[in-house]
Design a protein around this motif. Sequence first.
Motif, PDB file in Angstrom:
ATOM      1  N   SER A 389       0.832  -1.201   0.000  1.00 28.94           N
ATOM      2  CA  SER A 389       0.000   0.000   0.000  1.00 28.94           C
ATOM      3  C   SER A 389       0.874   1.262   0.000  1.00 28.94           C
ATOM      4  O   SER A 389       1.966   1.286   0.566  1.00 28.94           O
ATOM      5  CB  SER A 389      -0.918   0.005   1.231  1.00 28.94           C
ATOM      6  OG  SER A 389      -1.600   1.227   1.335  1.00 28.94           O
ATOM      7  N   THR A 390       0.375   2.308  -0.628  1.00 31.82           N
ATOM      8  CA  THR A 390       1.067   3.600  -0.594  1.00 31.82           C
ATOM      9  C   THR A 390       0.358   4.592   0.322  1.00 31.82           C
ATOM     10  O   THR A 390       0.824   5.710   0.492  1.00 31.82           O
ATOM     11  CB  THR A 390       1.147   4.203  -2.007  1.00 31.82           C
ATOM     12  OG1 THR A 390      -0.174   4.367  -2.525  1.00 31.82           O
ATOM     13  CG2 THR A 390       1.954   3.297  -2.937  1.00 31.82           C
ATOM     14  N   SER A 391      -0.777   4.187   0.892  1.00 32.37           N
ATOM     15  CA  SER A 391      -1.528   5.073   1.775  1.00 32.37           C
ATOM     16  C   SER A 391      -0.933   5.049   3.182  1.00 32.37           C
ATOM     17  O   SER A 391      -0.496   4.004   3.679  1.00 32.37           O
ATOM     18  CB  SER A 391      -3.000   4.639   1.829  1.00 32.37           C
ATOM     19  OG  SER A 391      -3.682   5.366   2.841  1.00 32.37           O
ATOM     20  N   VAL A 392      -0.913   6.195   3.806  1.00 26.81           N
ATOM     21  CA  VAL A 392      -0.404   6.280   5.186  1.00 26.81           C
ATOM     22  C   VAL A 392      -1.554   6.380   6.178  1.00 26.81           C
ATOM     23  O   VAL A 392      -1.333   6.683   7.352  1.00 26.81           O
ATOM     24  CB  VAL A 392       0.541   7.485   5.353  1.00 26.81           C
ATOM     25  CG1 VAL A 392       1.771   7.342   4.480  1.00 26.81           C
ATOM     26  CG2 VAL A 392      -0.182   8.804   5.060  1.00 26.81           C
ATOM     27  N   GLY A 447       7.877   7.421   5.398  1.00 26.07           N
ATOM     28  CA  GLY A 447       9.210   6.838   5.531  1.00 26.07           C
ATOM     29  C   GLY A 447       9.170   5.373   5.917  1.00 26.07           C
ATOM     30  O   GLY A 447      10.000   4.571   5.459  1.00 26.07           O
ATOM     31  N   VAL A 448       8.210   5.006   6.776  1.00 25.64           N
ATOM     32  CA  VAL A 448       8.059   3.593   7.136  1.00 25.64           C
ATOM     33  C   VAL A 448       7.770   2.766   5.890  1.00 25.64           C
ATOM     34  O   VAL A 448       8.359   1.690   5.679  1.00 25.64           O
ATOM     35  CB  VAL A 448       6.933   3.426   8.175  1.00 25.64           C
ATOM     36  CG1 VAL A 448       6.604   1.933   8.373  1.00 25.64           C
ATOM     37  CG2 VAL A 448       7.320   4.062   9.502  1.00 25.64           C
ATOM     38  N   LEU A 449       6.867   3.243   5.052  1.00 30.35           N
ATOM     39  CA  LEU A 449       6.523   2.515   3.833  1.00 30.35           C
ATOM     40  C   LEU A 449       7.701   2.439   2.861  1.00 30.35           C
ATOM     41  O   LEU A 449       7.985   1.379   2.291  1.00 30.35           O
ATOM     42  CB  LEU A 449       5.338   3.184   3.136  1.00 30.35           C
ATOM     43  CG  LEU A 449       3.988   3.133   3.841  1.00 30.35           C
ATOM     44  CD1 LEU A 449       2.960   3.963   3.072  1.00 30.35           C
ATOM     45  CD2 LEU A 449       3.504   1.698   3.983  1.00 30.35           C
ATOM     46  N   LYS A 450       8.397   3.538   2.706  1.00 35.53           N
ATOM     47  CA  LYS A 450       9.417   3.605   1.661  1.00 35.53           C
ATOM     48  C   LYS A 450      10.773   3.075   2.110  1.00 35.53           C
ATOM     49  O   LYS A 450      11.521   2.509   1.300  1.00 35.53           O
ATOM     50  CB  LYS A 450       9.566   5.054   1.182  1.00 35.53           C
ATOM     51  CG  LYS A 450       8.388   5.556   0.355  1.00 35.53           C
ATOM     52  CD  LYS A 450       8.637   6.947  -0.175  1.00 35.53           C
ATOM     53  CE  LYS A 450       7.600   7.338  -1.225  1.00 35.53           C
ATOM     54  NZ  LYS A 450       6.256   7.479  -0.690  1.00 35.53           N
ATOM     55  N   LEU A 451      11.112   3.237   3.372  1.00 34.92           N
ATOM     56  CA  LEU A 451      12.446   2.843   3.825  1.00 34.92           C
ATOM     57  C   LEU A 451      12.472   1.463   4.462  1.00 34.92           C
ATOM     58  O   LEU A 451      13.508   0.807   4.461  1.00 34.92           O
ATOM     59  CB  LEU A 451      12.984   3.875   4.833  1.00 34.92           C
ATOM     60  CG  LEU A 451      13.216   5.285   4.282  1.00 34.92           C
ATOM     61  CD1 LEU A 451      13.667   6.230   5.394  1.00 34.92           C
ATOM     62  CD2 LEU A 451      14.260   5.254   3.172  1.00 34.92           C
TER      63      LEU A 451
END
Length: 573
Positions: A389-392, A447-451
């Motif tokens: 998912s890309t939603s935060v 950042g959690v999603l991407k890193l």
Amino acid sequence: MKALGALSSLLVAGPPLLALGAQIPFYAIADQAPDTARVLEERWNFDLAPSPNATDNYIFETVSSLLQQWPNTRYRNGHNIVPVTIPVNTLLYHGTWHKEVPSGPEWVATDPEHSYLFCRAHEAGKGCWHLTLAVTRPLNVLYFDGSSAAKMQGCMDSQDLIAWGHVERKRIFDEWNRIHDLCAWGKKYNLDGYMRMEPNFEIMLCDFTEGVEVVSFLNLVGRHVERPLPPLPRNVTEPQDDEHLLAIHRVIESGHTHNHFPGETRAQLDLTRLVSFYDTDMFPNLIESRYNQERFFHRPASIGEDGRQRLLQRLDEVLTTSQPSGSGVDWTSLIRVVKHRYADRLEILRYMLNKTENTEQTLRDAHVYTQSILPQYLRNGVRPDNSSSTSVQWASPIFEECASTHTRTVRGTLYPKLTYSERLILSSVDGTLREICRVLVGIWADGVLKLELTEATALDPGAVVADWSARINDLTQWLDWSEWVKCRPECGFEETCYIPTWPWLRGAEWPKQPGKPPREPPRDPGAVRAEDLTLKWDRMCGWVKDFTLDDEEDDWSRPQPKCVRRIFPYNDL
């Protein structure tokens, strides 16, 4: 997008749901109409930015800036009217050219450096007179924020709306009628005067026989001058000019002692009775005049007759004796807590994200730094449900905790005790915290999603840094806190950081009739006419409608800090 803007205005700016200004705690309206339920469901939506018409940021910052020289010099056009008390034994000062205690309304300074500038010897060898007063009972005073004593268009709007019902550019210098008419209006409320600011704070004192006593009335060595207040000379060659320069810089220095919080502490604010022109419920006519306008150009002048009647009615309410005591919340401390927590950290984060080298390391450093701002809100187990998912939106519980913790009790058990003014301030604190936390928690969650959940090879560090940098830049621009307005680079020891202020603006000339020698300020009401003023003064006050500001004159409309010398040789202010 329009719907989101309207929803944000309801959430953040908070128009009343039941009564004027009676904004309702979020949790108390869950069983209301569908529209209200939708508001509750959406309030922690990361995509919901503040409406362009929201004023929480303006109310928060202006309340935070009350009685402080620096922010009110930068934004000269005041938007708050607040009752203040001047405590017993406060000293007040009045400089004059003759030995006579004023028999009617006159001006007094809170610092002697300011009043001494008006201590003028108009006959050689006669000296001047300097009156010192002590407050013998608490003085009941109304404070106008901004540079409300500056003779510039916009600075005196709130005073003139009260005194005359409208704003006239040709009456900017009509101080004699202004003070008499304000004192006459305030008599029914037992107002002792009005507090204003120019290079330092002053009080328009209505009666020198009530609530004050004479401490001293001294014949001082006064500088012999023939005009009331000349501007700073550009080329200083004579010793007497040096003396005058020193007197001017002493005024500036005394004002700078009140630059930042706690500001002028000899005036005690009553925020439970604050009136703000940024109150969109009370003054909806001003919304359109502010749209797409920089804050430098916001003015209360276009309030309209219906708005003025609401203003007078609201002032009548806050100035009567039958006022509720309020909730007991220390609003000043609450606002300072928010600023202490975020001002420096947002500035550092903005600096980190604006670096261009090694974007991958910048990205990781910025994410770790953002997480370090939020540890007390990072609930254990709150993690993305789907790694793809890309939603935060999964981080909304953290968003909510960050934005609501500081005011949860106020929104709960204390809410029924809040005055109208307190509810306005509460809404501004909530709206400000909501936007800070929306951005910070949003960056952290992104950042959690991407890193943590994305393969490094699929990551574009430069694009992410640019995105986060834009978010932080937008946030700090929206907040526009005075703590971030500094001289860059910092001034040296022989310098001080200065924001151009009335009457020492670059190239300003004291108003005079062309071809005639300088003269005493006229005491005849109406004797000051706009046509007597020079074109340059006309331009500075904004009285030439088709005049386009160049870089030099931009200092007058958008004053920016600069370093000026504080020891000889002085440079032009």
